[in-house]
Scaffold this motif. Structure first.
Motif, short mmCIF file in Angstrom:
data_model
loop_
_atom_site.label_atom_id
_atom_site.label_comp_id
_atom_site.label_asym_id
_atom_site.label_seq_id
_atom_site.Cartn_x
_atom_site.Cartn_y
_atom_site.Cartn_z
N LEU A 25 0.69 -1.27 -0.12
CA LEU A 25 -0.20 0.19 -0.01
C LEU A 25 0.78 1.08 0.20
O LEU A 25 2.16 1.38 0.24
N ALA A 26 0.17 2.28 -0.71
CA ALA A 26 0.94 3.64 -0.45
C ALA A 26 0.85 4.14 0.78
O ALA A 26 -0.08 4.22 1.55
N PRO A 27 1.94 5.05 1.56
CA PRO A 27 1.67 5.67 2.79
C PRO A 27 0.47 6.50 2.73
O PRO A 27 0.12 7.32 1.40
N GLY A 28 -0.40 6.81 3.89
CA GLY A 28 -1.35 7.90 3.94
C GLY A 28 -1.59 7.99 5.39
O GLY A 28 -0.97 7.35 6.27
N PRO A 29 -2.29 8.87 5.70
CA PRO A 29 -2.90 9.31 6.87
C PRO A 29 -3.57 8.39 7.77
O PRO A 29 -3.73 8.01 9.10
N ILE A 30 -4.42 7.27 6.99
CA ILE A 30 -4.79 6.32 7.55
C ILE A 30 -4.20 4.93 7.78
O ILE A 30 -3.68 4.45 6.87
N PRO A 31 -4.14 4.49 9.13
CA PRO A 31 -3.19 3.20 9.02
C PRO A 31 -3.81 2.28 8.26
O PRO A 31 -5.11 2.04 8.28
N ALA A 32 -2.80 1.44 7.72
CA ALA A 32 -3.52 0.09 6.78
C ALA A 32 -4.47 -0.60 7.51
O ALA A 32 -5.55 -0.85 6.84
N ALA A 33 -4.12 -1.00 8.65
CA ALA A 33 -4.98 -2.06 9.55
C ALA A 33 -6.33 -1.19 9.44
O ALA A 33 -7.53 -1.87 9.51
N ALA A 34 -6.45 -0.01 10.02
CA ALA A 34 -7.79 0.49 9.95
C ALA A 34 -8.63 0.79 8.92
O ALA A 34 -9.62 0.60 8.75
N ALA A 35 -7.89 0.86 7.80
CA ALA A 35 -8.58 0.91 6.33
C ALA A 35 -8.88 -0.33 6.02
O ALA A 35 -9.98 -0.39 5.26
N ILE A 36 -8.46 -1.34 6.03
CA ILE A 36 -8.66 -2.55 5.81
C ILE A 36 -9.80 -3.10 6.54
O ILE A 36 -10.76 -3.82 6.15
N ASP A 37 -9.75 -2.64 7.80
CA ASP A 37 -10.81 -3.09 8.80
C ASP A 37 -12.24 -2.56 8.11
O ASP A 37 -13.27 -3.06 8.63
N VAL A 38 -12.03 -1.65 7.60
CA VAL A 38 -13.39 -0.72 6.88
C VAL A 38 -13.82 -2.13 6.01
O VAL A 38 -15.11 -2.13 5.83
N HIS A 39 -13.20 -2.39 5.11
CA HIS A 39 -13.55 -3.23 4.18
C HIS A 39 -14.05 -4.58 4.90
O HIS A 39 -14.86 -5.37 4.17
N ARG A 40 -13.13 -5.08 5.68
CA ARG A 40 -13.50 -6.22 6.42
C ARG A 40 -15.04 -6.30 7.01
O ARG A 40 -15.86 -7.10 6.84
N GLY A 41 -14.93 -5.17 7.80
CA GLY A 41 -16.35 -4.94 8.28
C GLY A 41 -17.64 -4.71 7.42
O GLY A 41 -18.69 -5.53 7.64
N THR A 42 -17.37 -4.32 6.10
CA THR A 42 -18.32 -4.19 5.15
C THR A 42 -18.85 -5.60 4.70
O THR A 42 -19.95 -6.18 4.57
N VAL A 43 -17.51 -6.45 4.41
CA VAL A 43 -17.86 -7.48 3.67
C VAL A 43 -18.72 -8.73 4.69
O VAL A 43 -19.51 -9.25 4.37
N MET A 44 -18.07 -8.49 5.85
CA MET A 44 -18.69 -9.42 6.89
C MET A 44 -20.02 -9.07 7.32
O MET A 44 -20.91 -9.93 7.44
N GLY A 45 -20.30 -7.72 7.44
CA GLY A 45 -21.40 -7.04 7.53
C GLY A 45 -22.56 -7.87 6.76
O GLY A 45 -23.76 -8.17 6.80
N ALA A 46 -22.29 -7.55 5.33
CA ALA A 46 -23.14 -7.91 4.40
C ALA A 46 -23.50 -9.25 4.33
O ALA A 46 -24.61 -9.64 4.19
#
Lengths: 256, 231
Positions: A25-46
């Motif tokens: 991943l490219a560096p950014g203000p959001i830590p990778a773990a938090a960003a991936i967790d958004v997608h993980r939460g969306t997928v598991m929730g759906a």
């Protein structure tokens, strides 16, 4: 990295919970773990919510917290392989049957099978062409294409009906011991009808729906009841059923 | 008709059965506009119900263009591609989102569904100014290609170090920054079909109606001041 590999690695990381499997991943203000967790939460929730929509009676029986845990365990071993989210969960009943934490609820897998059958029926066209079954030269049946016959090992139909009616008294009286239940399920408008059938009527209808000829279907019915009683049950529960239309009315079935 | 599962960015290609279902639905309801996202959800035989981000690379551009062409051929019409909300960027990206979308429009003939809330969410999460990100999109995508606009609210979660993580949850009023950017877009482009997405924590109808009225007033103002670009 090629796009196909990047996508496989990201899909695997989301489903497995292994952030280290992510592509670079490219560096950014959001830590990778938090960003991936958004997608993980969306997928598991759906996925969990898709299962909850298909298996509402299971959800009501075990409660949201247990359902969420069981559904997440299912997602881990059976991730979706179809684009249509509403079709996800065909293997959930078998998973429940083997799920150790649900072992004290031996009827739960059958409740799930009935929920699944209802969901499948509701996804079928309501009106329109019917399945025409010619029994012999005199009798032909027109059946809804959504009609299915389930063979259940517990009284899941009574459990579902009791919960739908919010009838604690009826629920308390249900025999939860293993027993064979033959249940017809079909779509009626925006709802699905669930109807318990006697063994001869259920076996006859199940055989017909599998493409058997009348002789074979009758033989299945006669294997569990004497011919007069079996014929009476078939007349009352199949030919006179709300789902059936007799398209030729010279009704004569010989006892063989 | 707004799709979420065509997985236009999948390197493995499209799911033919799902595309056939979408095409059949399209034939039945004859929608005015058809759209999906610049994202992917299927890989290696798995389907994840999410709008997953793409690296903005030449290879990804070729993949999306091929898939969009397949969809437009199956549907017999143009589709609009929506800019997604992004939470992470890949090291392999060598194009901007704006440049990627602009080139996609050029090579595939697709249109763009401009989600202004997604611009604000993405800019915040990637450390950019939303106005700059929007300006880049408007500079790279021809005005005539922007066929629809989405507005929405989003959640803000503060991480342990205080960094705000913006999450596109469609569960709150359209934010002031999004309204401001919407006015900018409408002034520049003129009126466009606009949809407010609010599908979680749905409020009372009068709240939704007030949101729609605000959007309509901005659109009406642009209709009376036709000084926008047309190309």
């Amino acid at each position: 990295m090629r796009l196909a590999e990047l996508q496989r690695r990201m899909a695997g990381a989301i489903l497995s919970g292994d952030d280290d499997a992510m592509p670079p991943l490219a560096p950014g203000p959001i830590p990778a773990a938090a960003a991936i967790d958004v997608h993980r939460g969306t997928v598991m929730g759906a996925l969990v919510n898709a299962l909850r929509l298909t298996f509402p009676t299971v959800d009501e029986l075990v409660g949201q917290a247990f359902f969420d845990q069981m559904a997440a365990a299912f997602v881990a071993v059976q991730p979706p392989r179809l684009a249509r989210l509403s079709a996800y969960g065909a293997l959930f009943p078998d998973f429940i049957e083997a799920y150790p934490l649900a072992a004290t609820l031996p009827y739960l897998a059958d409740v799930a099978r009935l929920d699944l059958a209802v969901s499948v029926a509701l996804a079928m066209p309501d009106a329109g062409p019917r399945r025409h079954v010619t029994l012999d030269a005199a009798v032909s049946l027109a059946l809804p294409i959504s009609l299915n016959v389930l063979s259940l090992g517990h009284a899941a139909d009574l459990i579902r009906a009791g919960l739908e009616a919010d009838d604690d008294q009826a629920l308390a009286q249900i025999d939860l011991s293993p027993q064979t239940r033959l249940v017809a399920v079909w779509r009626t408008g925006r709802h699905a009808a669930v109807l318990a059938l006697s063994p001869p009527a259920g076996l006859f209808l199940a055989a017909i729906l599998k493409g058997a000829d009348a002789d074979t279907a009758l033989a299945a019915a006669f294997s569990v009841a004497a011919p007069p009683a079996a014929l009476q049950a078939i007349h009352a529960e199949v030919f006179a059923a709300a789902f059936a239309q007799i398209t030729q009315t010279h009704l004569e079935i010989e006892t063989r | 008709m707004h799709a979420t599962g065509l997985s236009l960015g999948s390197a493995d290609g499209l799911d033919d059965e799902h595309l056939a279902d979408i095409a059949e639905l399209c034939r039945r309801i004859e929608p005015g506009l058809v759209s999906d996202h610049l994202s992917w959800s299927a890989a290696g035989g798995l389907h994840l119900p999410d709008l997953l981000p793409l690296p903005y690379s030449e290879e990804a551009l070729a993949v999306v263009a091929r898939n969009v062409d397949q969809v437009q051929t199956a549907l017999g019409r143009q589709i609009l591609i929506e800019n997604p909300s992004i939470y992470l960027a890949f090291a392999d990206s060598d194009l901007s989102e704006a440049g990627f979308l602009g080139e996609l429009v050029r090579v595939s003939g697709c249109g763009v569904l401009l989600d202004i809330n997604n611009v604000v969410v993405t800019a915040g999460n990637l450390g950019e100014a939303p106005a700059d990100r929007l300006a880049a999109l408007l500079d790279h995508v021809p005005a005539a290609a922007i066929g629809e606009i989405h507005l929405a609210g989003h959640a803000i979660r503060l991480l342990d170090d205080g960094t705000p993580l913006r999450i596109d949850d469609h569960g709150s009023p359209v934010g002031p920054e999004t309204w401001s950017l919407f006015e900018t877009v409408i002034r520049r482009l003129g009126p466009r079909p606009t949809l407010i997405e609010w599908d979680t924590d749905i409020p009372a109808f009068d709240v939704l109606h007030a949101e729609a009225a605000t959007a309509q007033s901005i659109l009406d103002q642009a209709a009376w001041e036709p000084t926008h670009a047309t190309g």
